[in-house]
Design a protein around this motif. Structure first.
Motif, PDB file in Angstrom:
ATOM      1  N   VAL A 195       0.841  -1.199   0.000  1.00  0.00           N
ATOM      2  CA  VAL A 195       0.000   0.000   0.000  1.00  0.00           C
ATOM      3  C   VAL A 195       0.877   1.250   0.000  1.00  0.00           C
ATOM      4  CG1 VAL A 195      -1.687   1.293   1.342  1.00  0.00           C
ATOM      5  CG2 VAL A 195      -1.921  -1.198   1.120  1.00  0.00           C
ATOM      6  N   ARG A 196       1.952   1.202   0.800  1.00  0.00           N
ATOM      7  CA  ARG A 196       2.844   2.361   0.898  1.00  0.00           C
ATOM      8  C   ARG A 196       3.476   2.679  -0.460  1.00  0.00           C
ATOM      9  NH1 ARG A 196       6.857   4.182   5.085  1.00  0.00           N
ATOM     10  NH2 ARG A 196       5.769   2.748   6.474  1.00  0.00           N
ATOM     11  N   SER A 251      -4.483   8.236  -1.744  1.00  0.00           N
ATOM     12  CA  SER A 251      -4.534   7.935  -0.309  1.00  0.00           C
ATOM     13  C   SER A 251      -4.488   6.430  -0.070  1.00  0.00           C
ATOM     14  CB  SER A 251      -5.836   8.481   0.288  1.00  0.00           C
ATOM     15  OG  SER A 251      -6.911   7.703  -0.182  1.00  0.00           O
ATOM     16  N   ALA A 252      -4.146   6.072   1.150  1.00  0.00           N
ATOM     17  CA  ALA A 252      -4.141   4.649   1.510  1.00  0.00           C
ATOM     18  C   ALA A 252      -5.526   4.051   1.320  1.00  0.00           C
ATOM     19  CB  ALA A 252      -3.690   4.484   2.964  1.00  0.00           C
ATOM     20  N   GLN A 281      -9.266   0.297  -1.251  1.00  0.00           N
ATOM     21  CA  GLN A 281     -10.513   0.057  -1.991  1.00  0.00           C
ATOM     22  C   GLN A 281     -10.232  -0.643  -3.325  1.00  0.00           C
ATOM     23  OE1 GLN A 281     -12.262   4.154  -1.628  1.00  0.00           O
ATOM     24  NE2 GLN A 281     -14.143   2.953  -1.515  1.00  0.00           N
ATOM     25  N   ALA A 282      -9.162  -0.233  -3.977  1.00  0.00           N
ATOM     26  CA  ALA A 282      -8.818  -0.848  -5.262  1.00  0.00           C
ATOM     27  C   ALA A 282      -8.491  -2.325  -5.053  1.00  0.00           C
ATOM     28  CB  ALA A 282      -7.638  -0.121  -5.892  1.00  0.00           C
ATOM     29  N   TYR A 283      -7.720  -2.629  -3.995  1.00  0.00           N
ATOM     30  CA  TYR A 283      -7.328  -4.019  -3.751  1.00  0.00           C
ATOM     31  C   TYR A 283      -8.553  -4.876  -3.380  1.00  0.00           C
ATOM     32  CZ  TYR A 283      -2.326  -2.815  -3.991  1.00  0.00           C
ATOM     33  OH  TYR A 283      -1.089  -2.413  -4.406  1.00  0.00           O
ATOM     34  N   TYR A 284      -9.464  -4.278  -2.586  1.00  0.00           N
ATOM     35  CA  TYR A 284     -10.694  -5.010  -2.248  1.00  0.00           C
ATOM     36  C   TYR A 284     -11.483  -5.336  -3.511  1.00  0.00           C
ATOM     37  CZ  TYR A 284     -10.229  -3.772   2.743  1.00  0.00           C
ATOM     38  OH  TYR A 284      -9.801  -3.636   4.035  1.00  0.00           O
ATOM     39  N   ARG A 310      -0.888 -11.128   6.962  1.00  0.00           N
ATOM     40  CA  ARG A 310       0.373 -10.466   7.323  1.00  0.00           C
ATOM     41  C   ARG A 310       1.411 -10.492   6.212  1.00  0.00           C
ATOM     42  NH1 ARG A 310      -1.293 -12.834  11.799  1.00  0.00           N
ATOM     43  NH2 ARG A 310      -0.189 -14.754  11.315  1.00  0.00           N
ATOM     44  N   SER A 311       0.950 -10.471   4.969  1.00  0.00           N
ATOM     45  CA  SER A 311       1.920 -10.506   3.893  1.00  0.00           C
ATOM     46  C   SER A 311       1.537  -9.546   2.771  1.00  0.00           C
ATOM     47  CB  SER A 311       2.043 -11.944   3.371  1.00  0.00           C
ATOM     48  OG  SER A 311       2.716 -11.954   2.148  1.00  0.00           O
ATOM     49  N   GLY A 312       0.259  -9.522   2.408  1.00  0.00           N
ATOM     50  CA  GLY A 312      -0.141  -8.609   1.340  1.00  0.00           C
ATOM     51  C   GLY A 312      -1.024  -9.299   0.337  1.00  0.00           C
ATOM     52  N   TYR A 313      -1.229  -8.651  -0.793  1.00  0.00           N
ATOM     53  CA  TYR A 313      -2.100  -9.204  -1.829  1.00  0.00           C
ATOM     54  C   TYR A 313      -1.253  -9.845  -2.922  1.00  0.00           C
ATOM     55  CZ  TYR A 313      -6.458  -7.313  -0.078  1.00  0.00           C
ATOM     56  OH  TYR A 313      -7.572  -7.072   0.669  1.00  0.00           O
ATOM     57  N   TYR A 314      -1.746 -11.000  -3.410  1.00  0.00           N
ATOM     58  CA  TYR A 314      -1.028 -11.750  -4.444  1.00  0.00           C
ATOM     59  C   TYR A 314      -1.940 -11.991  -5.632  1.00  0.00           C
ATOM     60  CZ  TYR A 314       2.650 -12.554  -1.090  1.00  0.00           C
ATOM     61  OH  TYR A 314       3.674 -12.354  -0.212  1.00  0.00           O
TER      62      TYR A 314
END
Lengths: 472, 472
Positions: A29-30, A39-40, A45-48, A61-65
């Protein structure tokens, strides 16, 4: 288009083009904030949205793949329906009841249900609002405002319409026992037995049953599975049949999920106004939109009082409370008077409970969560349909609501599939119950309003197998 | 006859014969117990009944005293009505709405109201039951039992019928949005537009409005103000008009207050059964009986499933909750299916709240208090009518319910009186709204369901003055 959608579209394109590969991690995200200057919240929202579309998945605890290359989804149906254009008396009720009654037990897999999972609603919070109102009920409030409904509730509903760009006041509304009563009163206010009424093809079976009960004739109008009713065909049907009303679901139509784009909605209202033809607008799914693009209801463009707009809280907030309403335009007095002899009034504590809940302001947050859940469930159900259903299947991808419309190869028999499935404890809504001419024999409506757990997945697999067989 | 009634009758006779004089103290409870060998409760009940009859009055910490010789009450109407026996389409709705809408404001003196004072109901206790149910609502219960209604409520209602000698089970009932919906569904299940339906003359205006809305023809049958519909005339009307249903209020009929004695009720059911004619029985006032003699409803004698019995809690327990029911006999499936397309279901928390209240067992005590209050209010209103209304007035003395039917001298015009009264903030129900042939022009229905305070007494005085004038 909102920022998060633009961002999601870019990432989706990268995935399709192979720039991001299956198993690869999306930028954090950063990183994305920095790279895009957004913005974060926008990144989240985009990732969702990408997750709901089945393109990425989170790992704790890792992120989106990027997901492993998904099964390609079956194509969407792409042609408007082609009913025969005749006007006919309706005789579907016995068939509809047969199908519904086979689907009512709690243990049945609810793919044919018309309802959302009741676990999706804030019933505890609403119950606390009701507890407060019930204990503090002013006895006189049980007699005041009997027929139009409690003014505090009507004010909150009108306010929500204003925000959406629909100019309604509390005095324009009649509270009813669910949208079904509102629709009944509106059809009674605009027609007499023997009149013709225009409906979408396919259309919601309760509309057909209501026409049947009032002795009305149905004219089914060609309807596109994404863009809704065909306005040219509608105009021709009006000229041919001189109908007395048009009964449509303009947003997330049941069963197709079709929504009229805003420009088309405006054209629809103008077309009907030229013919002085009332439009009964069933808008019970309007709040369940997934996109930022939220087409306004026909009522927003009604300058002549010809749109009788109906909706309810049953699909969005409070199943079982039976609170709906009509905004009947120039038919308001007639509808209020019909309400008086139809059921007199609507449960007062239930009206006050919802008014209090709305006053407290948590409805928007609830709706946001519900929309996201439904978008994710749609994606999951689409993947399951891709996996379980035979080649040649087409399926809609509506922008809201909770129904998928499935077109099987043309030699399949939905009534046979429904009966076979019922024997195995699985419900499904077969195409012919959505049509006065009993068409859509190779079509099914699937409810994706319940979480896709193992039991539902097994049910979908059975439906897929039955759909692959060349029937009995 | 119960002991307390026999005792009250003896004392009333002593008063009439002058053995007990105005101002004289009745024997104390202790003395009467000893003299009669009855319980204290029996003595108290007898004294309460005499008080309700206006013969004695209590003085605090002193006992009961014979009242000053009361104004003699106006005579009761003593002849059955004599409608013309024709069948006719109904066209009363506009008039009824005009009258009702002039009576709706909170500040109007509610002599024309159809409702009891909402202060007479245990709304706080019921509210606590609802608070419990609303907060603990099982989400699945919002979808189960949708159309027939919650089984726990149906069980309690059926149990109450069993106690009354009516053989009904939970499965025989369909919960509705008030009795009005139940009656609508029953008329829809038994008739088609153009059919004739037999009704009492005069009869409840909502029955007439419903016939009007369904395009039915009304045949008004002669009805006696005390004993109800004339069975000979009913038989003749059936032979002449071949009606498809008969719609009656067998107990404490609105507007007359007439009740069929039990033997006559049995005869009615047998007569209709011989003609295979369904009886729609509106029994919303049945629980509000004053005497120990409580005639059973027609449903008690229905061996053929031809009685479609309807009632509700709106007049007895829970105004504003909108919970009624139908026991439609052989039409049960049809009524349940009609319910599904009419309003789908009835407010779930309201159903569960009433079920919980009934479970707690305080309904009987509440009803006993309510009956006593209404009997006392009837006596007070009768005295006020005797005082304020002109010579030649007749007035009913029903054994239950909360309406008086007043016959003025034949040259008076109830519609003129109603309009004049409305301008002075007083509502009253004029005779012609109770008749398809707009008869009963010299009659009024008075609601005695509100305490007779100074405001109501002033309203009755105005009505009396308007009734004395020879109109416009």
């Amino acid at each position: 288009m909102k920022r998060y959608q633009a961002l999601a579209d870019d990432i989706a394109r990268s995935i399709r083009q192979g720039l991001l590969r299956p198993g690869q991690r999306l930028p954090s995200v950063r990183e994305t904030r920095a790279a895009r200057g957004v913005s974060a919240a926008t990144v989240f929202q985009a990732y969702y949205l990408l997750e709901a579309q089945g393109l990425v998945q989170p790992r704790p605890r890792s992120g989106y793949y990027v997901r492993a290359a998904p099964e390609p989804l079956p194509p969407e149906p792409d042609a408007a329906s082609a009913p025969d254009g005749e006007s006919r008396p309706v005789d579907v009720s016995a068939l509809v009841f047969e199908v519904l009654e086979s689907a009512m037990a709690r243990e049945v897999v609810p793919l044919g249900s018309a309802f959302l999972s009741p676990a999706l609603f804030p019933l505890a919070r609403l119950g606390r609002a009701m507890a407060h109102e019930a204990v503090h009920l002013d006895p006189r409030s049980t007699v005041d405002d009997l027929t139009p409904g409690k003014s505090e509730l009507r004010r909150h509903i009108a306010l929500r319409y204003r925000v959406e760009g629909v100019d309604l006041g509390a005095g324009d509304l009649v509270i009813c026992n669910g949208a079904i009563e509102a629709l009944n009163l509106c059809i009674a206010a605009t027609t007499r037995p023997g009149d013709a009424v225009l409906v979408e093809s396919p259309c919601f079976y309760v509309a057909l049953q209501t026409l049947e009960r009032y002795g009305l004739r149905a004219v089914e109008v060609p309807t596109h599975p994404r863009e809704g009713i065909d306005l040219g065909a509608l105009d021709a049907a009006i000229r041919r049949h001189a109908p007395k009303a048009c009964w449509l679901m303009t947003r997330f139509q049941n069963p197709l999920g079709a929504s009229l784009p805003e420009a088309k909605t405006r054209e629809l209202v103008e077309l009907l106004a030229r013919h002085e033809l009332p439009l009964i607008e069933d808008d019970v799914y309007g709040e369940l939109h997934f996109g930022a693009q939220r087409p306004r209801p026909a009522k927003a463009f009604d300058t002549r009082g010809l749109v009788l707009h109906c909706s309810s809280f049953s699909k969005t907030l409070a199943p079982g409370y039976r609170i709906g309403w009509a905004a009947p335009g120039r038919y308001a007095q007639q509808v209020a008077r019909l309400k008086l002899t139809h059921t007199l009034a609507t449960c007062v504590p239930a009206q006050l409970a919802i008014a209090r809940y709305l006053q407290r302001g948590s409805y928007e947050r609830h709706l946001r969560g519900l929309r996201k859940t439904l978008a994710q469930q749609q994606a999951a159900y689409l993947r399951a349909v891709a996996q379980h259903f035979p080649a040649g299947t087409r399926v809609t991808r509506p922008d809201g609501g909770y129904f998928l419309w499935i077109e099987l190869p043309p030699d399949r028999d939905a009534l046979w599939i429904q009966r076979q499935a019922a024997q195995r404890g699985i419900s499904v809504a077969p195409g012919p119950i959505f049509s006065a001419h009993r068409g859509y024999r190779h079509c099914l409506r699937l409810n994706y309003g319940h979480p896709l757990d193992d039991r539902v997945d097994a049910g979908l697999r059975v439906l897929g197998e039955l759909s692959a067989a060349r029937s009995g």
